[in-house]
Write a protein that holds these residues in place. Structure first.
Motif, PDB file in Angstrom:
ATOM      1  N   SER A  48      45.745  41.317  36.499  1.00 46.23           N
ATOM      2  CA  SER A  48      44.886  39.514  36.876  1.00 46.23           C
ATOM      3  C   SER A  48      43.433  39.402  35.297  1.00 46.23           C
ATOM      4  O   SER A  48      42.699  40.302  35.528  1.00 46.23           O
ATOM      5  N   PRO A  49      43.636  38.038  34.783  1.00 53.39           N
ATOM      6  CA  PRO A  49      43.211  37.804  33.603  1.00 53.39           C
ATOM      7  C   PRO A  49      41.246  38.410  34.413  1.00 53.39           C
ATOM      8  O   PRO A  49      40.409  38.235  33.636  1.00 53.39           O
ATOM      9  N   GLN A  50      41.075  37.221  35.101  1.00 52.05           N
ATOM     10  CA  GLN A  50      39.860  37.477  36.377  1.00 52.05           C
ATOM     11  C   GLN A  50      39.820  37.720  37.275  1.00 52.05           C
ATOM     12  O   GLN A  50      40.644  36.515  38.304  1.00 52.05           O
ATOM     13  N   ALA A  51      39.766  38.559  38.413  1.00 51.57           N
ATOM     14  CA  ALA A  51      39.563  39.033  39.950  1.00 51.57           C
ATOM     15  C   ALA A  51      38.242  37.999  40.714  1.00 51.57           C
ATOM     16  O   ALA A  51      38.142  37.018  39.859  1.00 51.57           O
ATOM     17  N   SER A 186      45.949  33.776  30.586  1.00 52.99           N
ATOM     18  CA  SER A 186      47.200  33.482  30.462  1.00 52.99           C
ATOM     19  C   SER A 186      48.174  34.166  30.545  1.00 52.99           C
ATOM     20  O   SER A 186      49.288  34.405  29.436  1.00 52.99           O
ATOM     21  N   GLU A 187      48.386  35.434  30.905  1.00 53.57           N
ATOM     22  CA  GLU A 187      49.431  36.223  30.384  1.00 53.57           C
ATOM     23  C   GLU A 187      50.655  35.774  31.012  1.00 53.57           C
ATOM     24  O   GLU A 187      51.096  37.072  29.914  1.00 53.57           O
ATOM     25  N   GLY A 188      50.622  35.672  31.976  1.00 59.20           N
ATOM     26  CA  GLY A 188      51.882  35.176  32.462  1.00 59.20           C
ATOM     27  C   GLY A 188      52.924  34.472  31.710  1.00 59.20           C
ATOM     28  O   GLY A 188      53.430  34.234  30.943  1.00 59.20           O
ATOM     29  N   GLU A 189      52.361  33.478  30.210  1.00 55.24           N
ATOM     30  CA  GLU A 189      52.553  32.426  29.598  1.00 55.24           C
ATOM     31  C   GLU A 189      52.935  33.543  28.331  1.00 55.24           C
ATOM     32  O   GLU A 189      53.705  33.329  28.075  1.00 55.24           O
TER      33      GLU A 189
END
Length: 352
Positions: A48-51, A186-189
């Protein structure tokens, strides 16, 4: 005449996806830079980019571990492939470097991305000699680049802003998007973009193989210096592999390129030969090949290709441009490109 560009648009599905590639050679996690620049492959354990509890984003890269308190918004890119990645992921590019081959221009294959996400970007030196004052004045959230060219400046760059430097090997260019996606939140992107590209590569390659009976492809670059055939380990080689397109037997190894002289012109032979010409002495280098007896026969199978997209981009926009040129050449539908990327609409050039 080659038919005009046939890009089709589609929205990106922002979902997680699995891939056929791997992130190799992960550097040891550390809050200090590694002692030797550019010796470990840029990589990251994607999370996750930031918890929700506000923990930092930690990114393992070629020279150590970089931590961000929040996803980055503004980015300075110290080499072209990273600049392309920032634009493709819709980050705000505020600074980029001049390159030896293509000067201050961003690649024409980027379509409208520079206007939309880098309209105010300024030049901040070169990859090996960045302008530290200019970078500091931009107050970027993140600095990205290649450890091979900018590694000696890592400590000083890190004092300006969090800095991530990759190994920059062309065979692992996709990992750049996952690392940057993590930094931008934007990991999902990023994952979805790569999945969509790989799906399009397989489709286009499959249609080409079905319609042209599994043709072989060569990629030849004329430049100031030895002429090169780009083999399986090169950036265009990875795109051709993703598309499932065959190479002549001599080009199937993992090497990046093979040097050839005019006397070895037969080694470039294939059903289709995509030729790029470096703006630095490429035309002059081509003259010796044109003078050989074998060239007229070989030239019938040549296609002029965009040097920046095929050779120096090492980026997702560049890969889409390669797919588009392949599709035009073999008369199949061009790639469906991500929403927000106009795509490359260049026309074929006459080599003769």
């Amino acid at each position: 005449m080659i038919p005009p560009s046939r890009f089709r648009r589609a929205g990106i599905l922002f979902v997680a996806a699995s891939f056929s590639f791997s992130l190799a050679g992960c550097a040891a996690a550390s809050d200090t830079p590694a002692s030797v620049p550019g010796t470990a492959e840029a990589s990251s354990a994607i999370s996750s980019p930031q918890a929700s509890d506000g923990r930092q984003i930690s990114i393992v890269h070629a020279l150590g571990t970089t931590k961000l308190d929040a996803p980055a918004k503004t980015v300075v890119a110290l080499d072209g492939p990273w600049a392309d990645a920032v634009l493709m992921l819709h980050g705000t590019l505020v600074g980029y470097t001049e390159t030896y081959t293509h000067g201050t221009a961003l690649g024409g294959y980027l379509g409208d991305l520079p206007e939309r996400f880098g309209a105010d970007a300024t030049i901040v030196g070169t990859p090996r000699e960045p302008d530290f004052d200019a970078i500091a004045a931009l107050k970027p959230d993140l600095i990205v680049g290649s450890g091979e060219t900018s590694g000696e400046h890592y400590q000083r760059l890190s004092e300006i802003a969090p800095t991530v430097l990759s190994e920059g090997a062309p065979t692992t260019w996709k990992s750049r998007y996952l690392v940057l996606g993590k930094a931008l939140g934007s990991e999902g992107e990023a994952s979805a973009m790569l999945a969509r590209y790989e799906e399009e590569a397989r489709r286009i390659g499959g249609e080409i193989n079905a319609g042209a009976s599994d043709p072989t492809i060569s990629v030849l670059r004329f430049q100031n210096g030895p002429t090169r055939i780009y083999a399986a380990g090169s950036f265009p080689g990875t795109v051709l592999t993703d598309a499932g397109l065959a190479r002549p037997k001599s080009q199937r190894g993992n090497q990046d390129f093979i040097k050839v002289t005019a006397e070895q012109v037969a080694d470039v032979d294939a059903d289709r030969i995509f030729i790029t010409t470096s703006p630095l002495g490429g035309e002059r280098s081509m003259e010796s090949f044109r003078a050989t007896e074998s060239w007229p026969e070989i030239e019938r199978r040549t296609v002029a290709a965009d040097d920046a997209a095929w050779v120096t981009s090492e980026s997702l926009p560049g890969a889409y441009s390669i797919l588009e040129e392949l599709a035009r050449t073999f008369h199949v539908d061009g790639p469906t490109v991500p929403d927000g990327f106009a795509g490359y609409a260049g026309e074929a050039q006459d080599l003769r």
